[in-house]
Design a protein around this motif. Structure first.
Motif, PDB file in Angstrom:
ATOM      1  N   ARG A  77       1.325  23.343   2.097  1.00  7.66           N
ATOM      2  CA  ARG A  77       1.341  22.807   3.119  1.00  7.66           C
ATOM      3  C   ARG A  77       2.112  21.339   3.257  1.00  7.66           C
ATOM      4  NH1 ARG A  77      -4.419  21.122   5.343  1.00  7.66           N
ATOM      5  NH2 ARG A  77      -5.140  19.644   3.724  1.00  7.66           N
ATOM      6  N   PHE A  78       2.646  20.920   4.019  1.00  6.94           N
ATOM      7  CA  PHE A  78       3.448  19.564   4.017  1.00  6.94           C
ATOM      8  C   PHE A  78       2.261  18.608   4.618  1.00  6.94           C
ATOM      9  CE2 PHE A  78       6.653  22.390   3.748  1.00  6.94           C
ATOM     10  CZ  PHE A  78       7.651  21.904   2.868  1.00  6.94           C
ATOM     11  N   VAL A  79       2.351  17.296   3.927  1.00  8.03           N
ATOM     12  CA  VAL A  79       1.381  16.363   4.586  1.00  8.03           C
ATOM     13  C   VAL A  79       2.308  14.995   4.857  1.00  8.03           C
ATOM     14  CG1 VAL A  79      -0.361  14.606   3.931  1.00  8.03           C
ATOM     15  CG2 VAL A  79      -0.338  16.864   2.887  1.00  8.03           C
ATOM     16  N   TYR A  80       2.289  14.614   5.897  1.00  6.79           N
ATOM     17  CA  TYR A  80       3.073  13.373   6.582  1.00  6.79           C
ATOM     18  C   TYR A  80       1.848  12.233   6.839  1.00  6.79           C
ATOM     19  CZ  TYR A  80       6.460  17.072   7.154  1.00  6.79           C
ATOM     20  OH  TYR A  80       7.109  18.237   7.047  1.00  6.79           O
ATOM     21  N   GLU A  81       2.159  11.197   5.995  1.00  5.30           N
ATOM     22  CA  GLU A  81       1.244  10.231   6.443  1.00  5.30           C
ATOM     23  C   GLU A  81       1.947   8.678   6.630  1.00  5.30           C
ATOM     24  OE1 GLU A  81      -1.042  10.261   2.732  1.00  5.30           O
ATOM     25  OE2 GLU A  81      -0.119   8.516   2.179  1.00  5.30           O
ATOM     26  N   THR A  82       1.229   7.921   7.221  1.00  5.54           N
ATOM     27  CA  THR A  82       1.720   6.558   7.456  1.00  5.54           C
ATOM     28  C   THR A  82       0.397   5.709   7.170  1.00  5.54           C
ATOM     29  OG1 THR A  82       2.788   5.003   8.868  1.00  5.54           O
ATOM     30  CG2 THR A  82       1.330   6.479   9.845  1.00  5.54           C
ATOM     31  N   THR A  83       0.593   4.336   6.950  1.00 10.45           N
ATOM     32  CA  THR A  83      -0.325   3.275   6.807  1.00 10.45           C
ATOM     33  C   THR A  83       0.114   2.260   7.803  1.00 10.45           C
ATOM     34  OG1 THR A  83      -1.013   3.955   4.629  1.00 10.45           O
ATOM     35  CG2 THR A  83      -1.635   1.681   5.517  1.00 10.45           C
ATOM     36  N   PHE A  84      -0.826   1.732   8.662  1.00 10.65           N
ATOM     37  CA  PHE A  84      -0.589   0.573   9.623  1.00 10.65           C
ATOM     38  C   PHE A  84      -1.958  -0.132   9.588  1.00 10.65           C
ATOM     39  CE2 PHE A  84      -1.928   3.946  12.163  1.00 10.65           C
ATOM     40  CZ  PHE A  84      -2.896   3.209  13.087  1.00 10.65           C
ATOM     41  N   LYS A  85      -1.560  -1.491  10.101  1.00 16.25           N
ATOM     42  CA  LYS A  85      -2.595  -2.398  10.318  1.00 16.25           C
ATOM     43  C   LYS A  85      -2.798  -2.800  11.802  1.00 16.25           C
ATOM     44  CE  LYS A  85      -4.615  -6.932   8.880  1.00 16.25           C
ATOM     45  NZ  LYS A  85      -4.499  -7.917   8.158  1.00 16.25           N
ATOM     46  N   ASN A  86      -4.084  -2.389  12.226  1.00 16.73           N
ATOM     47  CA  ASN A  86      -4.209  -2.537  13.843  1.00 16.73           C
ATOM     48  C   ASN A  86      -4.333  -4.117  14.280  1.00 16.73           C
ATOM     49  OD1 ASN A  86      -5.105  -2.441  16.579  1.00 16.73           O
ATOM     50  ND2 ASN A  86      -6.861  -1.753  16.213  1.00 16.73           N
ATOM     51  N   LYS A  87      -3.224  -4.583  14.717  1.00 19.11           N
ATOM     52  CA  LYS A  87      -3.161  -5.913  15.263  1.00 19.11           C
ATOM     53  C   LYS A  87      -3.171  -5.949  16.824  1.00 19.11           C
ATOM     54  CE  LYS A  87      -2.364  -9.035  13.025  1.00 19.11           C
ATOM     55  NZ  LYS A  87      -3.538 -10.062  12.260  1.00 19.11           N
ATOM     56  N   SER A  88      -3.717  -5.223  17.476  1.00 18.17           N
ATOM     57  CA  SER A  88      -3.481  -5.146  18.787  1.00 18.17           C
ATOM     58  C   SER A  88      -4.664  -5.851  19.343  1.00 18.17           C
ATOM     59  CB  SER A  88      -3.619  -3.674  19.302  1.00 18.17           C
ATOM     60  OG  SER A  88      -5.132  -2.996  19.102  1.00 18.17           O
ATOM     61  N   GLY A  89      -5.711  -6.276  18.813  1.00 22.08           N
ATOM     62  CA  GLY A  89      -6.862  -7.167  19.093  1.00 22.08           C
ATOM     63  C   GLY A  89      -7.761  -6.272  19.896  1.00 22.08           C
ATOM     64  N   ARG A  90      -7.933  -5.062  19.798  1.00 16.86           N
ATOM     65  CA  ARG A  90      -8.926  -3.798  20.362  1.00 16.86           C
ATOM     66  C   ARG A  90      -9.091  -2.943  19.351  1.00 16.86           C
ATOM     67  NH1 ARG A  90      -5.747  -2.490  26.028  1.00 16.86           N
ATOM     68  NH2 ARG A  90      -3.992  -3.115  24.645  1.00 16.86           N
TER      69      ARG A  90
END
Length: 199
Positions: A77-90
């Protein structure tokens, strides 16, 4: 006294309405994308079902199955991933997102892989999220192409379609379809019902 009670009720309703209303599409939440990638994952397991025994021997299953009759199976199977930082304040409760492949020269979108991710992400925290699919990045890329330098032929990016926050507020990308956001809402509703059933 009655006036004070009415004032409290009106203020409470107003505060709830502000908290529950949708966030404007122009008020885009601040998510810092740090990385993205895709890869092929190989799954393996053993089949111990009675069907395997009966097919190979013609006899009904009884007692322990002979280890020699256990089938080993694999799938990719194919795995699609991303890393991000939650800077929304919520705090985030769930995300509907897309992993997009496009032609580098023409910028034409070749494939959109759409996923719903249900999990909490606290403010200022970094999180890696993954989506799983049987489909390759584009119809032109198969699992065997990973050994080749084929990644340089395509542009890759991630887009967020919808976000639900812990305070029940909701943000929708102006380009996202209603169906994407609906699947996110329904997923969260199912999760809440299951949690209520457990507790």
């Amino acid at each position: 006294m009655r006036f004070g009670i009415i004032l409290i009720l009106v203020f409470g309703w107003f505060a709830f309405s502000l908290r529950a209303q949708d966030v404007s599409p122009n008020d885009r939440p601040d998510l810092k994308f740090l990385d993205l990638r895709w890869y092929v994952q190989t799954l393996s397991w053993e089949s111990r079902s009675k069907d395997v025994f009966e097919v190979k021997t013609g006899l009904p299953t009884s007692g322990t199955v002979d280890p020699r009759l256990i089938e080993k199976k694999t799938a990719k199977r194919f795995v699609y991933e991303t890393t991000f930082k939650n800077k929304s304040g919520r705090k985030i409760k769930g995300i509907a997102w897309q992993y997009i492949f496009s032609d580098i020269e023409t910028k034409t979108v070749l494939q959109r892989h759409k996923f719903v991710w249900l999990n909490e992400i606290s403010k200022d925290r970094t999180k890696t999220i993954r989506g799983y699919s049987q489909l390759p990045p584009t119809s032109l890329v198969g699992a065997g192409d990973l050994e080749k330098n084929i990644r340089s032929q395509y542009g890759e990016r991630v887009e967020v379609s919808c976000i639900v926050f812990a305070d029940k507020s909701f943000w929708k990308n102006g380009d996202a379809s209603e169906a994407e956001c609906k699947s996110l809402r329904e997923g969260l509703e199912r999760e809440e019902k299951e949690n209520r059933r457990i507790f």
